[in-house]
Design a protein around this motif. Sequence first.
Motif, PDB file in Angstrom:
ATOM      1  N   HIS A 166     -40.086  53.282  11.712  1.00  0.00           N
ATOM      2  CA  HIS A 166     -39.321  53.825  12.816  1.00  0.00           C
ATOM      3  C   HIS A 166     -40.319  53.882  14.094  1.00  0.00           C
ATOM      4  O   HIS A 166     -39.880  54.298  15.080  1.00  0.00           O
ATOM      5  N   ALA A 167     -41.414  53.249  13.912  1.00  0.00           N
ATOM      6  CA  ALA A 167     -42.299  53.220  15.104  1.00  0.00           C
ATOM      7  C   ALA A 167     -41.824  52.257  15.938  1.00  0.00           C
ATOM      8  O   ALA A 167     -40.859  51.261  15.828  1.00  0.00           O
ATOM      9  N   GLN A 168     -42.168  52.892  17.340  1.00  0.00           N
ATOM     10  CA  GLN A 168     -41.850  52.016  18.499  1.00  0.00           C
ATOM     11  C   GLN A 168     -42.801  51.038  18.941  1.00  0.00           C
ATOM     12  O   GLN A 168     -43.730  51.183  18.501  1.00  0.00           O
ATOM     13  N   PRO A 169     -42.364  50.083  19.941  1.00  0.00           N
ATOM     14  CA  PRO A 169     -43.648  49.304  20.336  1.00  0.00           C
ATOM     15  C   PRO A 169     -44.712  49.769  20.884  1.00  0.00           C
ATOM     16  O   PRO A 169     -46.050  49.254  20.877  1.00  0.00           O
ATOM     17  N   GLU A 170     -44.425  50.833  21.615  1.00  0.00           N
ATOM     18  CA  GLU A 170     -45.634  51.558  22.051  1.00  0.00           C
ATOM     19  C   GLU A 170     -46.473  52.487  21.223  1.00  0.00           C
ATOM     20  O   GLU A 170     -47.411  53.158  21.631  1.00  0.00           O
ATOM     21  N   SER A 171     -46.019  52.671  19.922  1.00  0.00           N
ATOM     22  CA  SER A 171     -46.551  53.608  19.231  1.00  0.00           C
ATOM     23  C   SER A 171     -48.028  52.941  18.618  1.00  0.00           C
ATOM     24  O   SER A 171     -48.186  51.930  18.660  1.00  0.00           O
ATOM     25  N   PRO A 172     -48.884  53.973  18.574  1.00  0.00           N
ATOM     26  CA  PRO A 172     -50.220  53.677  18.063  1.00  0.00           C
ATOM     27  C   PRO A 172     -50.280  52.850  16.785  1.00  0.00           C
ATOM     28  O   PRO A 172     -49.169  53.008  16.046  1.00  0.00           O
ATOM     29  N   ARG A 173     -50.924  51.866  16.603  1.00  0.00           N
ATOM     30  CA  ARG A 173     -51.027  50.963  15.464  1.00  0.00           C
ATOM     31  C   ARG A 173     -51.146  51.504  14.036  1.00  0.00           C
ATOM     32  O   ARG A 173     -50.253  51.000  13.132  1.00  0.00           O
ATOM     33  N   TRP A 174     -51.722  52.851  14.056  1.00  0.00           N
ATOM     34  CA  TRP A 174     -51.778  53.422  12.764  1.00  0.00           C
ATOM     35  C   TRP A 174     -50.618  54.087  12.437  1.00  0.00           C
ATOM     36  O   TRP A 174     -50.514  54.472  11.447  1.00  0.00           O
ATOM     37  N   ALA A 175     -49.780  54.459  13.535  1.00  0.00           N
ATOM     38  CA  ALA A 175     -48.550  55.121  13.086  1.00  0.00           C
ATOM     39  C   ALA A 175     -47.548  54.362  12.221  1.00  0.00           C
ATOM     40  O   ALA A 175     -46.766  54.513  11.600  1.00  0.00           O
TER      41      ALA A 175
END
Length: 224
Positions: free
Chosen positions: A108-117
């Motif tokens: 469910h991470a978004q394109p701008e989410s931090p990589r580790w998320a």
Amino acid sequence: MKRFLKENSLGLVFGVLFLIVLVGQAFAGHANFNQEQVAEGLEPISLGRYVTSASFGTDVSENWQSEYLQFFLYIFLTVWLVQKGSPESKELDKVGRETHEEQKMGEHAQPESPRWAREPGARRLLFSNSLGLVMGAIFIGSWTAQSIAGVAAYNEQQLSKLENTVSWGRYLGEPDFWNRTLQNWQSELLAVASMVILSIYLRQRGSPESKPVGSSHETTGVEG
């Protein structure tokens, strides 16, 4: 530069205020320390020697550790505990760690989410608890620094009175240590409780720490 200052103004202002107050504490503490030295018939010391002394280190670190204890407890307790009507609380039906979708983790991470998320396993687990863990680590570090500086300052006083010094372990059981520690803890916990409860009924227009002025007293988890 103007854009940078605007976008980082809150952190920059508090950073500058911190330095101003720290310098002020150094000068005030130095004057107070020398007053006590003269009253006891001892030689005053220089400002440089004072700011590197155990006395100054204890005064600074005992305040830091109480602040970071406040943050550490607040970050973790607000995962599970709520306060009806307070903007400092989550919404009443969101108690707990919330779903991956709500937290924008994993698939469910978004394109701008931090990589580790997005990362599975230990990295995502660490990142998803990183704020509380760092606050807890700073608390433990400053508490340890306070105890080490505190025992040095305590032993200096013992020697000036021609009395026996104590070990670090024994100092942790001394009333002097716990008096310094607990008087800071209680003030921080009272401040948090006051903020949580008063923000139910009082408002500050435009502040994210307050609900919108027209919100009901029972509105929970909504910031202005």
